[in-house]
Design a protein around this motif. Structure first.
Motif, PDB file in Angstrom:
ATOM      1  N   LEU A  90      -0.568  -5.598  -6.744  1.00  0.00           N
ATOM      2  CA  LEU A  90      -1.582  -6.466  -5.911  1.00  0.00           C
ATOM      3  C   LEU A  90      -2.923  -5.691  -6.067  1.00  0.00           C
ATOM      4  O   LEU A  90      -3.108  -4.980  -5.063  1.00  0.00           O
ATOM      5  CB  LEU A  90      -1.215  -6.750  -4.633  1.00  0.00           C
ATOM      6  CG  LEU A  90       0.060  -7.259  -4.482  1.00  0.00           C
ATOM      7  CD1 LEU A  90       0.705  -7.381  -2.843  1.00  0.00           C
ATOM      8  CD2 LEU A  90      -0.118  -8.830  -4.808  1.00  0.00           C
ATOM      9  N   PRO A  91      -3.598  -5.472  -7.106  1.00  0.00           N
ATOM     10  CA  PRO A  91      -4.892  -4.598  -7.178  1.00  0.00           C
ATOM     11  C   PRO A  91      -5.762  -5.016  -6.009  1.00  0.00           C
ATOM     12  O   PRO A  91      -6.728  -4.165  -5.527  1.00  0.00           O
ATOM     13  CB  PRO A  91      -5.608  -5.123  -8.593  1.00  0.00           C
ATOM     14  CG  PRO A  91      -4.580  -5.858  -9.470  1.00  0.00           C
ATOM     15  CD  PRO A  91      -3.521  -6.396  -8.268  1.00  0.00           C
ATOM     16  N   TRP A  92      -5.839  -5.928  -5.708  1.00  0.00           N
ATOM     17  CA  TRP A  92      -7.173  -6.402  -4.479  1.00  0.00           C
ATOM     18  C   TRP A  92      -6.710  -5.890  -3.025  1.00  0.00           C
ATOM     19  O   TRP A  92      -7.286  -5.851  -2.077  1.00  0.00           O
ATOM     20  CB  TRP A  92      -7.442  -8.149  -4.605  1.00  0.00           C
ATOM     21  CG  TRP A  92      -8.348  -8.242  -5.577  1.00  0.00           C
ATOM     22  CD1 TRP A  92      -7.888  -8.851  -6.507  1.00  0.00           C
ATOM     23  CD2 TRP A  92      -9.723  -7.902  -5.685  1.00  0.00           C
ATOM     24  NE1 TRP A  92      -9.084  -9.157  -7.620  1.00  0.00           N
ATOM     25  CE2 TRP A  92     -10.236  -8.498  -6.973  1.00  0.00           C
ATOM     26  CE3 TRP A  92     -10.673  -7.320  -4.619  1.00  0.00           C
ATOM     27  CZ2 TRP A  92     -11.411  -8.399  -7.262  1.00  0.00           C
ATOM     28  CZ3 TRP A  92     -11.901  -7.368  -5.175  1.00  0.00           C
ATOM     29  CH2 TRP A  92     -12.506  -7.663  -6.218  1.00  0.00           C
ATOM     30  N   LEU A  93      -5.622  -5.803  -2.963  1.00  0.00           N
ATOM     31  CA  LEU A  93      -4.851  -4.857  -1.857  1.00  0.00           C
ATOM     32  C   LEU A  93      -5.367  -3.480  -1.560  1.00  0.00           C
ATOM     33  O   LEU A  93      -5.433  -3.023  -0.619  1.00  0.00           O
ATOM     34  CB  LEU A  93      -3.403  -5.019  -1.633  1.00  0.00           C
ATOM     35  CG  LEU A  93      -2.631  -4.509  -0.356  1.00  0.00           C
ATOM     36  CD1 LEU A  93      -3.048  -5.500   0.709  1.00  0.00           C
ATOM     37  CD2 LEU A  93      -1.092  -4.517  -0.662  1.00  0.00           C
ATOM     38  N   GLY A  94      -5.852  -2.973  -2.953  1.00  0.00           N
ATOM     39  CA  GLY A  94      -6.407  -1.695  -2.969  1.00  0.00           C
ATOM     40  C   GLY A  94      -7.640  -1.500  -2.028  1.00  0.00           C
ATOM     41  O   GLY A  94      -7.981  -0.642  -1.378  1.00  0.00           O
TER      42      GLY A  94
END
Length: 354
Positions: free
Chosen positions: A289-293
């Motif tokens: 989940l890249p945008w959780l970064g």
């Protein structure tokens, strides 16, 4: 080597299908600049609101709570008020330098924001000398403060500006050495590579005691670098009125005011990237989940911002001699010993590997 495409390159690759490569490159940079200007403005306004609510919490007050839900639009109203105010100055000021100074401060802050990896692929520029660039660009900001103090032709502004020069030059040493301590551990100045080395553990854990000492020194020196209490000798309202920006009003004053809060955010972002894994989650789920970064990055940065605000509302202001003694007699020697400890730790680790 870039580990992940940055957003500038992503926009450029998309625009190449509609226009020549040179035009696509310039257009991509303009789009990214607009995005970061929006981030800069919104972050600055709401960090001011956060500061006021934290101050109220520490002092058992309510803080802004009238304009908008729970006071969320208060800083928007303040910004509109500053935009509408008349830009005043003094007749004997050096007009060119007086008008130029705020832009030095605001542009250097904006340039620093551009190289942080907020999440995988969300980075304006990923240069191989990222840490060096951040240290260098933070040194330029003090030129704006010196110009503002000198060009205002006001003795209080000049005293504040000279204090800023002394303070910044002194505490930059501790910031640089504490970051260099972590560069020894990672072997790279590139922020994306520093993040990659933390996929199996944040550097503050990998670096053991020297990393913890480096982080503590970095936060103390970073608070001093941003001219915030208890190191706010540059403004020192009870002594100097408003210090170096005494003669500024309207949006020019707002530039200095916003830059202080953005610089505090930048200090927190550097610590987040170098010590706490940037956008990497503590649970290892950011990969899918890249945008959780972005959430993890901002959460870590805001916790560190809160820590700096805690400093402000807890400790009294230091005298100028105490401020300089803290750096030259304590932080700098500890930093030099700590960097040798980290070098020994890295050498021992390499010896075990080979």
């Amino acid at each position: 080597m870039n580990i992940a495409l940055n957003i500038t390159q992503t926009f450029q690759d998309w625009l190449v299908g509609f226009m020549p490569e040179g035009a696509a490159s310039i257009t991509a940079m303009v789009i990214v600049a607009v995005i970061y200007l929006m981030i800069f403005a919104v972050a600055g306004l709401y960090l001011v609101l956060l500061e006021r609510r934290v101050a109220a919490w520490f002092q058992l007050r309510l803080g802004p709570n009238r304009v908008g839900f729970q006071g969320l639009l208060q800083t928007m109203a303040d910004a509109l008020k500053l935009v509408s105010k008349e830009l005043t100055g003094t007749d004997r000021a050096d007009k060119f330098l007086y008008n130029l100074a705020p832009y030095f401060v605001i542009i250097t802050s904006l340039m620093a924001l551009g190289i942080f990896p907020f999440t995988q692929g969300f980075q304006a520029f990923d240069i191989n000398i990222g840490i060096f660039f951040l240290i260098a660009i933070s040194s330029i900001g003090v030129i704006g403060i010196l110009l503002a103090g000198w060009s205002s032709n006001n003795k209080f502004a000049l005293i504040g500006a000279m204090r800023s020069g002394v303070q910044t030059i002194s505490y930059e040493l501790s910031i640089g050495l504490s970051l260099l301590t972590m560069v020894l551990l990672t072997g790279s100045l590139q922020l994306s590579e520093i993040v990659e080395t933390q996929k199996h553990g944040w550097l503050i854990v990998q670096g053991h005691v020297p990393a913890i000492i480096a982080f503590m020194i970095y936060m103390i020196a970073g608070t001093a670098e941003t001219n915030r209490a208890p190191f706010d000798m540059v403004e020192a309202e009870s002594e100097l009125g408003a210090g170096f920006h005494t003669e500024y009003s309207g949006m020019k004053f707002a530039y200095f005011f916003l830059a202080e809060f953005i610089n505090m955010f930048i200090i927190a972002c550097i610590a987040t990237t170098v010590f706490f894994g940037a956008w990497l989650s503590p649970f290892g789920i950011t990969e899918s989940l890249p945008w959780l970064g972005v959430f993890w990055f901002l959460l870590k940065a805001l916790i560190l911002v809160f820590l700096m605000m805690w400093f402000r509302w807890t400790f009294p202001r230091l005298r100028i001699d105490q401020l300089l003694s803290l750096e030259w007699k304590y932080l700098l020697p500890i930093n030099l010993i700590n960097i040798m400890l980290m070098a020994f730790l890295v050498w021992q680790k390499l010896t075990i590997q080979f």
